[in-house]
Design a protein around this motif. Structure first.
Motif, short mmCIF file in Angstrom:
data_model
loop_
_atom_site.label_atom_id
_atom_site.label_comp_id
_atom_site.label_asym_id
_atom_site.label_seq_id
_atom_site.Cartn_x
_atom_site.Cartn_y
_atom_site.Cartn_z
N PHE B 41 -20.16 2.93 -14.23
CA PHE B 41 -19.89 2.54 -12.84
C PHE B 41 -20.92 3.17 -11.90
O PHE B 41 -21.49 2.51 -11.03
CB PHE B 41 -18.48 3.00 -12.46
N VAL B 42 -21.19 4.47 -12.10
CA VAL B 42 -22.15 5.18 -11.23
C VAL B 42 -23.54 4.55 -11.35
O VAL B 42 -24.21 4.27 -10.36
CB VAL B 42 -22.19 6.67 -11.60
N ILE B 43 -23.95 4.31 -12.63
CA ILE B 43 -25.27 3.73 -12.85
C ILE B 43 -25.35 2.35 -12.21
O ILE B 43 -26.33 2.00 -11.54
CB ILE B 43 -25.56 3.67 -14.36
N ASN B 106 -20.14 12.84 -8.61
CA ASN B 106 -19.19 13.77 -7.99
C ASN B 106 -18.37 13.06 -6.93
O ASN B 106 -17.16 13.20 -6.87
CB ASN B 106 -19.94 14.94 -7.34
N TRP B 107 -19.06 12.32 -6.08
CA TRP B 107 -18.32 11.69 -4.98
C TRP B 107 -17.44 10.56 -5.47
O TRP B 107 -16.38 10.32 -4.90
CB TRP B 107 -19.30 11.22 -3.88
N SER B 108 -17.89 9.86 -6.50
CA SER B 108 -17.01 8.81 -7.01
C SER B 108 -15.77 9.44 -7.63
O SER B 108 -14.67 8.91 -7.49
CB SER B 108 -17.75 7.96 -8.05
N GLY B 109 -15.95 10.60 -8.27
CA GLY B 109 -14.78 11.28 -8.81
C GLY B 109 -13.83 11.72 -7.73
O GLY B 109 -12.61 11.72 -7.90
N ALA B 110 -14.38 12.09 -6.54
CA ALA B 110 -13.53 12.60 -5.48
C ALA B 110 -12.96 11.48 -4.62
O ALA B 110 -11.88 11.63 -4.05
CB ALA B 110 -14.33 13.57 -4.61
N LEU B 111 -13.69 10.39 -4.49
CA LEU B 111 -13.29 9.38 -3.51
C LEU B 111 -12.56 8.19 -4.11
O LEU B 111 -11.75 7.56 -3.44
CB LEU B 111 -14.54 8.86 -2.76
#
Lengths: 141, 248
Positions: B41-43, B106-111
């Motif tokens: 997803f991040v990539i 990191n932000w995808s994990g948090a948001l």
């Protein structure tokens, strides 16, 4: 939690792939855009600096030309004024001389007429005195 | 770690599952599926943003192009600060991708509320909260600085181990092990701890109270991405310059 397995090397390979793909689609093209832009801005700045200098030089030239022309105009005006001055003074002296001549002529005429009148007066005085003398003599005799 | 908060079944959103993984078997190799799902997803996010922004690049940037140019300038500054004007350009992709991948992870994990997506086992979370990812990135960083050193100075790179004095040789060698270790554990620990703290708080008080901690998590996540990328740049610079034992 510390559960190492094939995730590690696969993730490393995946990350390296991401580096290469992002290099192709992000870093290289966008970096080129940034560099092109800074190059463009720099060249534009140099060009406009040149043009500014050029226009400054041109303005200076025009100013010098303007000063020259102004000086010429002043000298022409001064020349014309001097010419007019000499012309006016010449005409003035001529007119004065003419007036002087006329006055002298008139004076001469006046003197002549005065002398003539004096001569006539003398004659009449003589006549009258002769008549008076004759009357007195006849009365006495 | 055991699933120590089993009573959390009342609140399905606030479940704590550390150490449970969604295993995939790829020809005898086991991998953590949930890590790969989120990392894809991040990539994908990074690639889509780059492609969308790069579709029609203008001399005067606007919108997404402007944003991505800002990102690139930030990364270039970061690399330039660490590596110097002369050396930084070839390393921008590596350091930049480190920063972007870690930051977006990191932000995808948090948001993003990954927990809404149910997996057979384990749960979706930031890929950087898995030790495999962080160790992979840290080892790549080590390889990168070795590569940088050997490429720049050949075998003369080894001279930095005995400079300024051979007495420090053991420490210099030890450094090559502590660098990836500290890099990977710093990132892993921060992200996992942040996720745990938020999860525990959500478990205890589901509303409002966890918000400040979440904000703090966003902040530390960003800082960790920056720290990782900056340290990678510093290590590469050190290998290029060979100033011996600068301890970071």
């Amino acid at each position: 939690m510390f559960d190492f397995d094939a995730t590690l090397p696969l993730m490393a390979i995946q990350f390296l792939l991401l580096v290469f793909i992002l290099d192709k689609v992000f870093y290289t093209p966008f970096g080129k855009t940034l560099d092109d832009r800074s190059e463009y801005v720099r060249s534009k700045r140099v060009g406009s600096q040149e043009r500014l200098d050029q226009s400054k030089k041109m303005a200076e030239e025009y100013e010098a030309e303007l000063a020259e022309t102004r000086k010429q105009a002043q000298s022409i005006v001064a020349e014309a004024q001097a010419e007019a001055q000499t012309l006016a003074s010449a005409q003035m002296t001529e007119a004065q001389q003419e007036a002087q001549g006329q006055r002298e002529a008139a004076q001469k005429e006046i003197d002549q007429q005065k002398q003539a009148a004096m001569a006539t007066l003398d004659q009449q005085v003589d006549q009258l005195s002769n008549q008076i003398v004759e009357k007195l003599l006849s009365a006495a005799s | 770690m055991p699933n120590f908060l089993t009573f959390s079944n009342i609140l399905p959103l606030a479940e704590l599952e550390v150490g449970h993984h969604f295993y995939w078997n790829l020809g005898g190799l086991t991998v953590h599926g949930q890590v790969f799902l989120t990392s894809w997803f991040v990539i994908g996010l990074l690639l889509i943003a780059s492609l969308l922004a790069g579709r029609n690049r203008q001399m005067v940037p606007a919108g997404l192009q402007n944003f991505m140019e800002y990102v690139l300038e930030f990364i270039r500054d970061l690399a330039k600060n660490q590596l110097g004007e002369k050396e930084y350009r070839p390393w921008v992709p590596f350091i930049g991708t480190l920063f972007l991948f870690i930051f977006v992870s990191n932000w995808s994990g948090a948001l993003i509320p990954w927990k809404l997506i149910q997996l057979p086992e384990g749960e979706l979370a930031a890929p950087t909260g898995d030790i495999n990812t962080t160790v992979a990135l840290a080892l790549l960083t080590s390889l990168a600085y070795f590569y940088a050193g050997f490429r720049k100075r050949g075998l003369g790179y080894f001279a930095k181990y005995v400079e300024p004095t051979p007495i420090l040789l053991p420490i210099a060698i030890l450094e090559d092990f502590t660098k990836p270790l500290s890099l990977s554990f710093r990132l892993f620990g921060n992200i996992l701890a942040d996720e745990l703290v938020v999860a525990v708080l959500v478990l205890l008080v589901p509303l409002f109270i966890p918000v400040p901690v979440m904000m703090l998590g966003l902040f530390t996540s960003a800082i960790q991405a920056l720290v990782f990328a900056t340290l990678a740049g510093a290590y590469i610079h050190e290998a290029l310059e060979g100033h011996g034992d600068e301890d970071h």
